[in-house]
Design a protein around this motif. Structure first.
Motif, PDB file in Angstrom:
ATOM      1  N   LEU A  51       0.812  -1.211   0.000  1.00  0.00           N
ATOM      2  CA  LEU A  51       0.000   0.000   0.000  1.00  0.00           C
ATOM      3  C   LEU A  51       0.853   1.273   0.000  1.00  0.00           C
ATOM      4  CD1 LEU A  51      -2.839  -0.960   2.508  1.00  0.00           C
ATOM      5  CD2 LEU A  51      -2.941  -0.979   0.032  1.00  0.00           C
ATOM      6  N   PRO A  52       1.504   1.564  -1.120  1.00  0.00           N
ATOM      7  CA  PRO A  52       2.329   2.783  -1.180  1.00  0.00           C
ATOM      8  C   PRO A  52       1.467   4.011  -0.899  1.00  0.00           C
ATOM      9  CG  PRO A  52       1.910   1.931  -3.380  1.00  0.00           C
ATOM     10  CD  PRO A  52       1.404   0.903  -2.414  1.00  0.00           C
ATOM     11  N   PRO A  53       2.024   5.007  -0.226  1.00  0.00           N
ATOM     12  CA  PRO A  53       1.233   6.190   0.144  1.00  0.00           C
ATOM     13  C   PRO A  53       0.678   6.975  -1.043  1.00  0.00           C
ATOM     14  CG  PRO A  53       3.278   6.121   1.387  1.00  0.00           C
ATOM     15  CD  PRO A  53       3.369   5.052   0.346  1.00  0.00           C
ATOM     16  N   LEU A  54       1.415   7.017  -2.158  1.00  0.00           N
ATOM     17  CA  LEU A  54       1.027   7.844  -3.299  1.00  0.00           C
ATOM     18  C   LEU A  54       1.166   7.052  -4.591  1.00  0.00           C
ATOM     19  CD1 LEU A  54       3.166  10.869  -2.138  1.00  0.00           C
ATOM     20  CD2 LEU A  54       0.683  10.713  -1.941  1.00  0.00           C
ATOM     21  N   ILE A  55       0.114   7.085  -5.413  1.00  0.00           N
ATOM     22  CA  ILE A  55       0.133   6.394  -6.700  1.00  0.00           C
ATOM     23  C   ILE A  55      -0.370   7.364  -7.768  1.00  0.00           C
ATOM     24  CG2 ILE A  55      -0.746   4.462  -8.068  1.00  0.00           C
ATOM     25  CD1 ILE A  55      -1.264   2.994  -5.397  1.00  0.00           C
TER      26      ILE A  55
ATOM     27  N   VAL B  25     -17.369   4.648 -15.244  1.00  0.00           N
ATOM     28  CA  VAL B  25     -16.656   3.755 -14.324  1.00  0.00           C
ATOM     29  C   VAL B  25     -16.552   4.447 -12.961  1.00  0.00           C
ATOM     30  CG1 VAL B  25     -14.516   2.496 -13.882  1.00  0.00           C
ATOM     31  CG2 VAL B  25     -15.297   2.829 -16.243  1.00  0.00           C
ATOM     32  N   PRO B  26     -17.275   3.958 -11.945  1.00  0.00           N
ATOM     33  CA  PRO B  26     -17.218   4.599 -10.629  1.00  0.00           C
ATOM     34  C   PRO B  26     -15.914   4.272  -9.897  1.00  0.00           C
ATOM     35  CG  PRO B  26     -18.617   2.662 -10.535  1.00  0.00           C
ATOM     36  CD  PRO B  26     -18.197   2.828 -11.979  1.00  0.00           C
ATOM     37  N   ASP B  27     -15.533   5.116  -8.948  1.00  0.00           N
ATOM     38  CA  ASP B  27     -14.347   4.864  -8.129  1.00  0.00           C
ATOM     39  C   ASP B  27     -14.429   3.513  -7.420  1.00  0.00           C
ATOM     40  OD1 ASP B  27     -13.357   7.324  -8.840  1.00  0.00           O
ATOM     41  OD2 ASP B  27     -13.769   8.270  -6.910  1.00  0.00           O
ATOM     42  N   SER B  28     -15.630   3.109  -7.048  1.00  0.00           N
ATOM     43  CA  SER B  28     -15.821   1.847  -6.313  1.00  0.00           C
ATOM     44  C   SER B  28     -15.416   0.627  -7.141  1.00  0.00           C
ATOM     45  CB  SER B  28     -17.270   1.709  -5.857  1.00  0.00           C
ATOM     46  OG  SER B  28     -18.143   1.719  -6.975  1.00  0.00           O
ATOM     47  N   PHE B  29     -15.280   0.787  -8.444  1.00  0.00           N
ATOM     48  CA  PHE B  29     -14.850  -0.307  -9.317  1.00  0.00           C
ATOM     49  C   PHE B  29     -13.365  -0.631  -9.108  1.00  0.00           C
ATOM     50  CE2 PHE B  29     -13.266  -1.859 -13.448  1.00  0.00           C
ATOM     51  CZ  PHE B  29     -14.085  -2.972 -13.607  1.00  0.00           C
ATOM     52  N   LEU B  30     -12.603   0.367  -8.668  1.00  0.00           N
ATOM     53  CA  LEU B  30     -11.166   0.193  -8.452  1.00  0.00           C
ATOM     54  C   LEU B  30     -10.920  -0.483  -7.102  1.00  0.00           C
ATOM     55  CD1 LEU B  30     -10.077   3.743  -9.646  1.00  0.00           C
ATOM     56  CD2 LEU B  30      -9.993   1.619 -10.954  1.00  0.00           C
ATOM     57  N   PRO B  31      -9.908  -1.363  -7.009  1.00  0.00           N
ATOM     58  CA  PRO B  31      -9.647  -2.093  -5.759  1.00  0.00           C
ATOM     59  C   PRO B  31      -8.817  -1.267  -4.777  1.00  0.00           C
ATOM     60  CG  PRO B  31      -8.078  -2.796  -7.403  1.00  0.00           C
ATOM     61  CD  PRO B  31      -8.992  -1.788  -8.073  1.00  0.00           C
ATOM     62  N   CYS B  32      -9.278  -0.065  -4.483  1.00  0.00           N
ATOM     63  CA  CYS B  32      -8.451   0.877  -3.723  1.00  0.00           C
ATOM     64  C   CYS B  32      -9.206   1.462  -2.539  1.00  0.00           C
ATOM     65  CB  CYS B  32      -7.961   1.985  -4.652  1.00  0.00           C
ATOM     66  SG  CYS B  32      -7.074   1.362  -6.082  1.00  0.00           S
ATOM     67  N   LYS B  33      -9.746   0.624  -1.696  1.00  0.00           N
ATOM     68  CA  LYS B  33     -10.549   1.087  -0.559  1.00  0.00           C
ATOM     69  C   LYS B  33      -9.720   1.881   0.456  1.00  0.00           C
ATOM     70  CE  LYS B  33     -14.127  -1.214  -2.070  1.00  0.00           C
ATOM     71  NZ  LYS B  33     -14.243  -0.847  -3.453  1.00  0.00           N
ATOM     72  N   SER B  34      -8.409   1.700   0.450  1.00  0.00           N
ATOM     73  CA  SER B  34      -7.529   2.385   1.400  1.00  0.00           C
ATOM     74  C   SER B  34      -7.028   3.727   0.880  1.00  0.00           C
ATOM     75  CB  SER B  34      -6.323   1.498   1.733  1.00  0.00           C
ATOM     76  OG  SER B  34      -6.739   0.294   2.316  1.00  0.00           O
ATOM     77  N   TYR B  35      -7.601   4.190  -0.230  1.00  0.00           N
ATOM     78  CA  TYR B  35      -7.104   5.403  -0.883  1.00  0.00           C
ATOM     79  C   TYR B  35      -8.215   6.403  -1.166  1.00  0.00           C
ATOM     80  CZ  TYR B  35      -2.721   3.001  -1.801  1.00  0.00           C
ATOM     81  OH  TYR B  35      -1.533   2.342  -1.661  1.00  0.00           O
TER      82      TYR B  35
ATOM     83  N   ILE C  25      -9.265   8.781  -4.022  1.00  0.00           N
ATOM     84  CA  ILE C  25      -9.043   8.688  -5.459  1.00  0.00           C
ATOM     85  C   ILE C  25      -9.434  10.010  -6.116  1.00  0.00           C
ATOM     86  CG2 ILE C  25      -9.697   7.495  -7.584  1.00  0.00           C
ATOM     87  CD1 ILE C  25     -10.251   5.012  -5.853  1.00  0.00           C
ATOM     88  N   PHE C  26      -8.504  10.561  -6.865  1.00  0.00           N
ATOM     89  CA  PHE C  26      -8.729  11.791  -7.624  1.00  0.00           C
ATOM     90  C   PHE C  26      -8.528  11.453  -9.092  1.00  0.00           C
ATOM     91  CE2 PHE C  26      -7.068  12.830  -3.465  1.00  0.00           C
ATOM     92  CZ  PHE C  26      -7.917  13.821  -3.013  1.00  0.00           C
TER      93      PHE C  26
ATOM     94  N   GLY D 137      -6.625  10.018 -19.710  1.00  0.00           N
ATOM     95  CA  GLY D 137      -7.072  10.087 -18.327  1.00  0.00           C
ATOM     96  C   GLY D 137      -5.926   9.916 -17.344  1.00  0.00           C
ATOM     97  N   VAL D 138      -6.031  10.614 -16.219  1.00  0.00           N
ATOM     98  CA  VAL D 138      -5.053  10.493 -15.150  1.00  0.00           C
ATOM     99  C   VAL D 138      -5.761  10.257 -13.828  1.00  0.00           C
ATOM    100  CG1 VAL D 138      -3.261  11.882 -16.284  1.00  0.00           C
ATOM    101  CG2 VAL D 138      -4.930  12.997 -14.800  1.00  0.00           C
ATOM    102  N   CYS D 139      -5.031   9.650 -12.906  1.00  0.00           N
ATOM    103  CA  CYS D 139      -5.585   9.345 -11.592  1.00  0.00           C
ATOM    104  C   CYS D 139      -4.474   9.500 -10.561  1.00  0.00           C
ATOM    105  CB  CYS D 139      -6.124   7.918 -11.581  1.00  0.00           C
ATOM    106  SG  CYS D 139      -6.822   7.382 -10.010  1.00  0.00           S
ATOM    107  N   LEU D 140      -4.810  10.064  -9.432  1.00  0.00           N
ATOM    108  CA  LEU D 140      -3.873  10.194  -8.333  1.00  0.00           C
ATOM    109  C   LEU D 140      -4.536   9.582  -7.111  1.00  0.00           C
ATOM    110  CD1 LEU D 140      -1.774  13.376  -7.914  1.00  0.00           C
ATOM    111  CD2 LEU D 140      -2.174  11.814  -6.042  1.00  0.00           C
ATOM    112  N   MET D 141      -3.845   8.669  -6.443  1.00  0.00           N
ATOM    113  CA  MET D 141      -4.379   8.000  -5.264  1.00  0.00           C
ATOM    114  C   MET D 141      -3.505   8.326  -4.068  1.00  0.00           C
ATOM    115  SD  MET D 141      -5.541   4.328  -6.660  1.00  0.00           S
ATOM    116  CE  MET D 141      -4.990   4.089  -8.314  1.00  0.00           C
TER     117      MET D 141
END
Length: 135
Positions: free
Chosen positions: A49-53, A64-74, A76-77, A88-92
């Motif tokens: 679980l790296p702090p920044l992705i 595609v909702p954020d909930s589709f991504l396996p990132c419950k600990s983040y 999501i922007f 597209g870009v994403c920052l977690m």
């Protein structure tokens, strides 16, 4: 992007995180949707679980909702490209770090996203951008 600070109500775990030792993973995904299992195993589990992705070419869109991504600990922007496929870009940002999105004026030829992060008494900005080929 309202500038609302996320993580304000969470117990602070950042006191034990040394800002000079934060890990940032940057990845050109070329469609995160068809690589979710690999992303979960190689990035989330592999780097503990790296702090920044930062992700470029997510190929996500508003369907595609954020909930589709396996990132419950983040937190999501995202800045999706809805005008045509790709991009597209994403920052977690891991949820134990306080953060908020920064409003930026975008360019029609670039996808750009910036988030301010607080780790202990340190504050910094993390930005991710992608400029697609205009040919």
């Amino acid at each position: 992007m309202s500038g609302q600070e996320f993580g304000a109500g969470l117990p602070s775990l950042t006191k034990s995180v040394d800002p000079s030792k934060l890990t940032l993973i940057s990845l050109n995904a070329r469609s995160i949707v068809n690589k979710l299992r690999d992303f979960e195993v190689e990035i989330l589990d592999g780097f503990k679980l790296p702090p920044l992705i930062c992700l470029t070419e997510t190929w996500l869109n508003s369907a595609v909702p954020d909930s589709f991504l396996p990132c419950k600990s983040y937190h999501i922007f995202r800045r999706d490209r809805d005008s045509r496929p790709g991009g597209g870009v994403c920052l977690m940002v891991r949820k134990d770090l306080k953060c908020h999105a920064v409003d930026l004026a975008g360019s029609k030829d670039a996808e750009f996203l910036c988030v301010k992060v607080r780790c202990g008494y340190k504050r910094f900005a993390v930005c991710v951008g992608y400029r697609h080929d205009v040919s």
